[in-house]
Scaffold this active site. Structure first.
Site, PDB file in Angstrom:
ATOM      1  N   ARG A   1      51.346  41.534  36.753  1.00 36.06           N
ATOM      2  CA  ARG A   1      51.752  40.839  37.976  1.00 36.06           C
ATOM      3  C   ARG A   1      51.920  41.870  39.078  1.00 36.06           C
ATOM      4  O   ARG A   1      52.322  43.014  38.817  1.00 36.06           O
ATOM      5  CB  ARG A   1      53.090  40.110  37.776  1.00 36.06           C
ATOM      6  CG  ARG A   1      53.017  38.868  36.910  1.00 36.06           C
ATOM      7  CD  ARG A   1      52.292  37.714  37.618  1.00 36.06           C
ATOM      8  NE  ARG A   1      52.221  36.511  36.810  1.00 36.06           N
ATOM      9  CZ  ARG A   1      51.204  36.206  36.000  1.00 36.06           C
ATOM     10  NH1 ARG A   1      50.175  37.022  35.880  1.00 36.06           N
ATOM     11  NH2 ARG A   1      51.193  35.085  35.322  1.00 36.06           N
TER      12      ARG A   1
ATOM     13  N   GLU B   1      49.559  37.164  46.854  1.00 37.72           N
ATOM     14  CA  GLU B   1      48.202  36.703  46.543  1.00 37.72           C
ATOM     15  C   GLU B   1      47.976  35.422  47.320  1.00 37.72           C
ATOM     16  O   GLU B   1      48.811  34.518  47.217  1.00 37.72           O
ATOM     17  CB  GLU B   1      48.052  36.435  45.043  1.00 37.72           C
ATOM     18  CG  GLU B   1      48.049  37.721  44.240  1.00 37.72           C
ATOM     19  CD  GLU B   1      48.044  37.515  42.732  1.00 37.72           C
ATOM     20  OE1 GLU B   1      47.965  36.350  42.287  1.00 37.72           O
ATOM     21  OE2 GLU B   1      48.117  38.499  42.010  1.00 37.72           O
TER      22      GLU B   1
ATOM     23  N   HIS C   1      42.890  38.250  41.154  1.00 37.71           N
ATOM     24  CA  HIS C   1      43.587  37.628  40.015  1.00 37.71           C
ATOM     25  C   HIS C   1      42.645  36.722  39.200  1.00 37.71           C
ATOM     26  O   HIS C   1      42.837  35.508  39.119  1.00 37.71           O
ATOM     27  CB  HIS C   1      44.812  36.827  40.481  1.00 37.71           C
ATOM     28  CG  HIS C   1      45.819  36.610  39.383  1.00 37.71           C
ATOM     29  ND1 HIS C   1      47.154  36.400  39.620  1.00 37.71           N
ATOM     30  CD2 HIS C   1      45.684  36.568  38.030  1.00 37.71           C
ATOM     31  CE1 HIS C   1      47.801  36.233  38.469  1.00 37.71           C
ATOM     32  NE2 HIS C   1      46.918  36.323  37.479  1.00 37.71           N
ATOM     33  N   ILE C   2      41.652  37.370  38.590  1.00 36.87           N
ATOM     34  CA  ILE C   2      40.645  36.601  37.842  1.00 36.87           C
ATOM     35  C   ILE C   2      40.662  36.933  36.348  1.00 36.87           C
ATOM     36  O   ILE C   2      39.700  36.633  35.634  1.00 36.87           O
ATOM     37  CB  ILE C   2      39.222  36.853  38.404  1.00 36.87           C
ATOM     38  CG1 ILE C   2      38.899  38.364  38.430  1.00 36.87           C
ATOM     39  CG2 ILE C   2      39.067  36.237  39.780  1.00 36.87           C
ATOM     40  CD1 ILE C   2      37.423  38.670  38.597  1.00 36.87           C
TER      41      ILE C   2
HETATM   42  C1  DGY Z   1      48.286  34.426  33.160  1.00 34.48           C
HETATM   43  O1  DGY Z   1      47.894  33.616  32.333  1.00 34.48           O
HETATM   44  O2  DGY Z   1      49.478  34.719  33.274  1.00 34.48           O
HETATM   45  C2  DGY Z   1      47.258  35.062  34.020  1.00 34.48           C
HETATM   46  O3  DGY Z   1      47.798  35.804  35.017  1.00 34.48           O
HETATM   47  C3  DGY Z   1      46.337  34.033  34.576  1.00 34.48           C
HETATM   48  O4  DGY Z   1      47.012  33.097  35.287  1.00 34.48           O
END
Ligand code: DGY
Length: 352
Positions: free
Chosen positions: A269, A298, A317-318
């Site tokens: 994160r 984001e 964030h992929i």
């Molecule tokens: C999660 O699953 O926490 C990833 O960041 C994708 O959302």
């Protein structure tokens, strides 16, 4: 004869019980919080429940405005909420849901957005979707390592501008081969990265966390203190959840303990990292580069100072964004809801 009648009666009675349980289940309302929940998960939910779904995305501005309004309208009386998004689950939404709400299934591994204490206080169960996304996130972590080490940002810029630096020693990068890879958080994702790097001739894997992991031996990873990992690693991978303990764990002090050629990778994160301190460290070449799949906020505004640096490689964030993994996440979330509402244990509980 009496015995035969008794058997028939018992069979009819249990069939009636199953039917009535099924029809009771079918009346339960489950709210899906975004229009883009995978069909694979929807199918499971529709087989068991009355499914309500918003017509908007629960992401970005739409998630904060139109979708939120729609959620507030749809949630009263719902028994379960399937949450897609990193937008927070607010007290207002929980209040609107009322006492019927028994279960939240977040379609993500991370659950820092889920208002966990409040759910707990209200006796609401919570599940997440770990493990099914480890492979996809690990593949992306390796991509970020390569992208940052081989200076993809600068190199792509050259291609886009048509101004290639031609020469034998220009834009030279670093290799994973022979490096020390330090993994902060050796859970499913951290371990999946180590597995995927097994063909890269890594010199040493280090990891840190609360305790040693039994899986580490087979992966050849050594348990060390955070300071030791920071001091030794050429690549430092953040794969920990965001908690009060991990928030801003990468800051001026911890960056100062890294090697000058260190490459920081974050697939956890954005708030794990003090971005101002990271900017300074990258700008002043205190560390070599960073590869980030997660940032704060984001989306990162396009004029954010991090984006002015050549030695940072940022993705939006992929980590889990593959067709297969997103579908698997949808199925797991739906199956958790079925388990919870039929009184069975959650498959992947956060609050059992
Ligand atoms: C999660 O699953 O926490 C990833 O960041 C994708 O959302």
């Amino acid at each position: 004869m009496i015995r035969r009648n008794h058997v028939i009666f018992t069979l009819i009675a249990s069939a009636a019980l199953v039917c009535s349980e099924n029809s009771t289940m079918a009346n339960l309302k489950v709210l899906v919080s975004s229009k883009d929940f995978p069909e694979s998960g929807l199918k499971i939910l529709r087989e068991h429940f009355t499914v309500l779904q918003t017509q908007h995305l629960n992401f970005g501005e739409e998630g904060k405005t139109q979708n939120y309004e729609e959620l507030l309208k749809l949630i009263p009386g719902c028994t379960a909420l399937v949450w897609l998004s990193h937008h927070p689950i607010t007290n207002e939404l929980l209040d609107k849901a009322g006492p019927n709400l028994k279960m939240v299934a977040t379609v993500s591994a991370g659950y820092n957005h889920c208002n966990v204490d409040e759910l707990k206080a209200r006796g609401i169960k919570l599940s997440n979707t770990p493990d099914v996304l480890s492979a996809a996130v690990a593949e992306l972590a390796v991509s970020l390592m390569l992208g940052a080490a081989r200076r993809f940002t600068e190199n792509l810029e050259q291609v886009r501008s048509g101004k290639w630096e031609i020469g034998f020693d220009v834009v030279l990068g670093q290799e994973i081969r022979g490096s020390t890879v330090g993994i902060i958080g050796f859970g499913g994702i951290g371990q999946a990265v180590a597995k995927r790097l097994s063909g890269f001739d890594v010199n040493k894997f280090l990891y840190t966390g609360h305790r040693e992991k039994p899986e580490a031996k087979a992966l050849g990873a050594e348990f060390v203190s955070l300071d030791n990992l920071l001091a030794q690693s050429d690549f430092i991978l953040l794969a920990v959840p965001l908690t009060n303990e991990t928030k801003l764990m990468i800051n001026q002090t911890t960056l100062g303990k890294m090697k000058q050629n260190a490459i920081l990778i974050n697939v956890g994160r954005g708030d794990l990292v003090d971005q101002d301190a990271l900017y300074e460290a990258l700008k002043n070449k205190k560390i070599y580069a960073a590869g980030l799949d997660v940032t704060t906020p984001e989306p990162l505004p396009k004029d954010h100072k991090l984006l002015s640096l050549p030695n940072v490689f940022i993705l939006p964030h992929i980590g889990s964004a593959t067709v297969r993994t997103r579908s698997d996440m949808g199925v797991l979330a739906a199956r958790n809801v079925v388990q919870a509402l039929s009184g069975k244990p959650l498959i992947t509980p956060v609050l059992p």
